[in-house]
Scaffold this motif. Structure first.
Motif, mmCIF file in Angstrom:
data_model
loop_
_atom_site.group_PDB
_atom_site.id
_atom_site.type_symbol
_atom_site.label_atom_id
_atom_site.label_comp_id
_atom_site.label_asym_id
_atom_site.label_seq_id
_atom_site.Cartn_x
_atom_site.Cartn_y
_atom_site.Cartn_z
ATOM 1 N N VAL A 1 0.833 -1.208 0.000
ATOM 2 C CA VAL A 1 0.000 0.000 0.000
ATOM 3 C C VAL A 1 0.866 1.255 0.000
ATOM 4 C CG1 VAL A 1 -1.689 1.308 1.322
ATOM 5 C CG2 VAL A 1 -1.935 -1.146 1.103
ATOM 6 N N LYS A 2 1.938 1.208 0.748
ATOM 7 C CA LYS A 2 2.820 2.364 0.805
ATOM 8 C C LYS A 2 3.453 2.626 -0.568
ATOM 9 C CE LYS A 2 6.404 4.261 3.678
ATOM 10 N NZ LYS A 2 7.444 3.970 4.677
ATOM 11 N N TRP A 3 3.889 1.540 -1.209
ATOM 12 C CA TRP A 3 4.461 1.662 -2.560
ATOM 13 C C TRP A 3 3.435 2.216 -3.522
ATOM 14 C CZ3 TRP A 3 9.275 1.283 -4.410
ATOM 15 C CH2 TRP A 3 10.245 0.755 -3.549
ATOM 16 N N ILE A 4 2.233 1.636 -3.461
ATOM 17 C CA ILE A 4 1.176 2.088 -4.369
ATOM 18 C C ILE A 4 0.910 3.572 -4.140
ATOM 19 C CG2 ILE A 4 -1.314 1.923 -4.842
ATOM 20 C CD1 ILE A 4 -1.098 -1.077 -4.550
ATOM 21 N N PHE A 5 0.904 3.984 -2.897
ATOM 22 C CA PHE A 5 0.635 5.391 -2.588
ATOM 23 C C PHE A 5 1.690 6.301 -3.217
ATOM 24 C CE2 PHE A 5 1.101 9.186 0.047
ATOM 25 C CZ PHE A 5 -0.196 9.692 -0.031
ATOM 26 N N PHE A 6 2.956 5.996 -2.982
ATOM 27 C CA PHE A 6 4.021 6.859 -3.502
ATOM 28 C C PHE A 6 4.024 6.894 -5.028
ATOM 29 C CE2 PHE A 6 6.270 6.356 0.716
ATOM 30 C CZ PHE A 6 6.035 7.669 1.071
ATOM 31 N N ILE A 7 3.897 5.716 -5.614
ATOM 32 C CA ILE A 7 3.911 5.654 -7.075
ATOM 33 C C ILE A 7 2.720 6.424 -7.651
ATOM 34 C CG2 ILE A 7 3.649 4.099 -9.053
ATOM 35 C CD1 ILE A 7 5.335 2.078 -7.388
ATOM 36 N N SER A 8 1.554 6.272 -6.995
ATOM 37 C CA SER A 8 0.358 6.955 -7.495
ATOM 38 C C SER A 8 0.508 8.470 -7.417
ATOM 39 C CB SER A 8 -0.864 6.519 -6.693
ATOM 40 O OG SER A 8 -1.020 5.139 -6.784
ATOM 41 N N VAL A 9 1.050 8.954 -6.296
ATOM 42 C CA VAL A 9 1.228 10.402 -6.152
ATOM 43 C C VAL A 9 2.179 10.914 -7.248
ATOM 44 C CG1 VAL A 9 2.202 12.219 -4.678
ATOM 45 C CG2 VAL A 9 0.674 10.506 -3.704
ATOM 46 N N LEU A 10 3.252 10.143 -7.494
ATOM 47 C CA LEU A 10 4.187 10.525 -8.563
ATOM 48 C C LEU A 10 3.486 10.566 -9.911
ATOM 49 C CD1 LEU A 10 7.534 8.647 -7.764
ATOM 50 C CD2 LEU A 10 7.132 11.112 -7.841
ATOM 51 N N GLU A 11 2.618 9.588 -10.149
ATOM 52 C CA GLU A 11 1.913 9.532 -11.421
ATOM 53 C C GLU A 11 0.947 10.701 -11.581
ATOM 54 O OE1 GLU A 11 2.003 4.708 -12.132
ATOM 55 O OE2 GLU A 11 0.297 5.644 -11.156
ATOM 56 N N LEU A 12 0.275 11.049 -10.483
ATOM 57 C CA LEU A 12 -0.641 12.186 -10.529
ATOM 58 C C LEU A 12 0.130 13.459 -10.863
ATOM 59 C CD1 LEU A 12 -2.819 11.391 -7.369
ATOM 60 C CD2 LEU A 12 -3.568 11.241 -9.737
ATOM 61 N N LEU A 13 1.298 13.609 -10.225
ATOM 62 C CA LEU A 13 2.118 14.793 -10.478
ATOM 63 C C LEU A 13 2.664 14.784 -11.902
ATOM 64 C CD1 LEU A 13 4.139 15.067 -7.140
ATOM 65 C CD2 LEU A 13 2.333 16.585 -7.955
ATOM 66 N N ALA A 14 3.094 13.595 -12.359
ATOM 67 C CA ALA A 14 3.654 13.489 -13.708
ATOM 68 C C ALA A 14 2.617 13.895 -14.762
ATOM 69 C CB ALA A 14 4.144 12.067 -13.967
ATOM 70 N N GLY A 15 1.381 13.474 -14.527
ATOM 71 C CA GLY A 15 0.309 13.824 -15.453
ATOM 72 C C GLY A 15 0.142 15.328 -15.555
ATOM 73 N N LEU A 16 0.181 15.973 -14.400
ATOM 74 C CA LEU A 16 0.053 17.436 -14.361
ATOM 75 C C LEU A 16 1.221 18.112 -15.068
ATOM 76 C CD1 LEU A 16 -1.232 18.139 -10.740
ATOM 77 C CD2 LEU A 16 -2.358 18.784 -12.870
ATOM 78 N N ALA A 17 2.435 17.615 -14.766
ATOM 79 C CA ALA A 17 3.641 18.232 -15.333
ATOM 80 C C ALA A 17 3.660 18.078 -16.846
ATOM 81 C CB ALA A 17 4.881 17.585 -14.724
ATOM 82 N N LEU A 18 3.289 16.884 -17.297
ATOM 83 C CA LEU A 18 3.317 16.595 -18.726
ATOM 84 C C LEU A 18 2.422 17.554 -19.503
ATOM 85 C CD1 LEU A 18 4.597 14.432 -20.537
ATOM 86 C CD2 LEU A 18 2.472 13.163 -20.380
ATOM 87 N N ASN A 19 1.249 17.802 -18.964
ATOM 88 C CA ASN A 19 0.302 18.657 -19.667
ATOM 89 C C ASN A 19 0.725 20.110 -19.707
ATOM 90 O OD1 ASN A 19 -2.337 17.593 -20.806
ATOM 91 N ND2 ASN A 19 -1.801 16.244 -19.117
#
Lengths: 168, 210
Positions: B37-55
């Motif tokens: 769960v901890k891994w999923i949390f960190f990876i998910s937050v990174l993905e959410l941020l990456a999506g924002l940055a990419l756009n």
């Protein structure tokens, strides 16, 4: 800070640590992963301890959280699944109490249970701990009927494994 | 005697485990968890941020002087839709994350973890679609402008083909990268969870089927 709570938890856990060890025994194949899983269980128990209200016994609560940790939260480290590791590590079966035939049978049964999937192992654990089907069903979140069906399938699976082995 | 009952006899007597003393337990409490769960949390937050940055870096994220009015309106609609959807996913992710409790039944726990992750998956899919969508809009716009500027039709056909090949390659690459990423990182992480969850719901489904 919360030293009183911490102290209380440590005392309870120390007295109930065999619950964790026994679950680790079914879910891991070597000493390193046993310790690793034990560590993760301790963290998970501590994390939810403030919400433990004592509606159930500490031991009941502890085995549920520990099973959940083994099934859902623990990341299995890449380790070779060998059964050999076990014979030389902790939690050895105290064979001196058994004759060689019984000893063989026990060793084989432990190996067989370790080959089951995570959910089946949980059922076996609760069966070995004499939990009734209502409790087993509630812990896993399935119906009582299905818990029974599953348990029967596991018994048959193990019977098959034993039969196969005696042929070999 | 049945196999498991024979095992049970031994199981009850088995207490041959190394004792972990209080001091060791205390030290264990303060180590950090390495749970899925901890891994999923960190990876998910990174993905959410990456999506924002990419756009932020993509075409269509800012107005250029000289853009026609229709383009400006389209860009604004795209941006608004994008941020509304992003906020929705971030909200759903965090609320379902806080619902994860290791004291729930195994099925609930697994279901909640997988649901949390599902929001991030949908978010990634949305991002890919969004990028492809903006790509198509921007390309068609460029083609439209070029067709006005170029008078020779041979020229235009060449440009059109080049543009289509380029876009197809770009889309293929994007989908390929996202797929690879999923295969390597994410599937490995939730494979165990999916397997265990399926194991629990399988019986219920069998009952419905029969």
């Amino acid at each position: 800070m919360d030293t009183k709570l911490e102290q209380e938890f440590i005392v309870l856990l120390e007295g109930n640590q065999n619950i964790l060890h026994k679950i680790c025994k079914l879910y891991t194949v070597d000493l390193a992963s046993h310790q690793d899983l034990f560590q993760e269980m301790v963290i998970q128990l501590w994390k939810s301890y403030p919400k433990f209200k004592g509606d159930s016994k500490f031991s009941t609560w502890a085995y549920r959280v520990s099973l959940n940790t083994a099934i859902s939260l623990y990341r299995t480290k890449k380790s070779k699944i060998t059964t050999v590791d076990w014979d030389n590590s902790l939690a050895n079966i105290r064979y001196e109490e058994y004759n060689s035939e019984e000893e063989e049978r026990l060793k084989f049964l432990y190996d067989a249970v370790r080959q089951l999937n995570d959910i089946d192992k949980a059922l076996v654990y609760m069966y070995l701990e004499d939990k009734d089907y209502t409790e087993i069903a509630e812990t896993l979140g399935i119906s009582e009927v299905n818990a029974r069906v599953k348990m029967n399938r596991i018994k048959n699976k193990i019977k098959e494994m034993v039969a196969k082995q005696s042929v070999a | 005697m049945e196999d498991l009952d024979f095992l049970k006899q031994h199981w009850k007597k088995d207490d041959d485990f190394p004792k972990v003393d209080r001091e060791e337990i205390r030290r264990m409490l303060h180590r950090s968890s390495s749970s899925i769960v901890k891994w999923i949390f960190f990876i998910s937050v990174l993905e959410l941020l990456a999506g924002l940055a990419l756009n932020f870096f993509l075409p269509g994220s800012g107005h250029e002087p000289g853009d026609p009015a229709i383009m400006i309106v389209l860009e604004d609609i795209f941006s608004v839709v994008f941020y509304v959807v992003v906020i929705y996913f971030i909200y759903m992710f965090f609320t379902s994350y806080t619902r994860i409790k290791n004291t729930n039944s195994t099925r609930e726990l697994l279901g909640d973890i997988l649901k949390t992750r599902k929001y991030v998956d949908q978010y990634i899919k949305f991002n890919v679609l969004y990028i492809l969508g903006t790509g198509v809009v921007v390309t068609s716009f460029i083609l439209y402008q070029e067709s006005i500027e170029r008078s020779k039709s041979g020229d235009m056909v060449f440009f059109l083909i080049a543009m289509i090949i380029f876009m197809a390659l770009f889309m293929w690459l994007l989908i390929f990268v996202v797929r690879m990423y999923y295969k390597v990182l994410y599937r490995r992480l939730v494979k165990k969870l999916n397997k265990n969850y399926d194991e629990l719901v399988k019986l219920e489904e069998e009952e419905i089927d029969s």
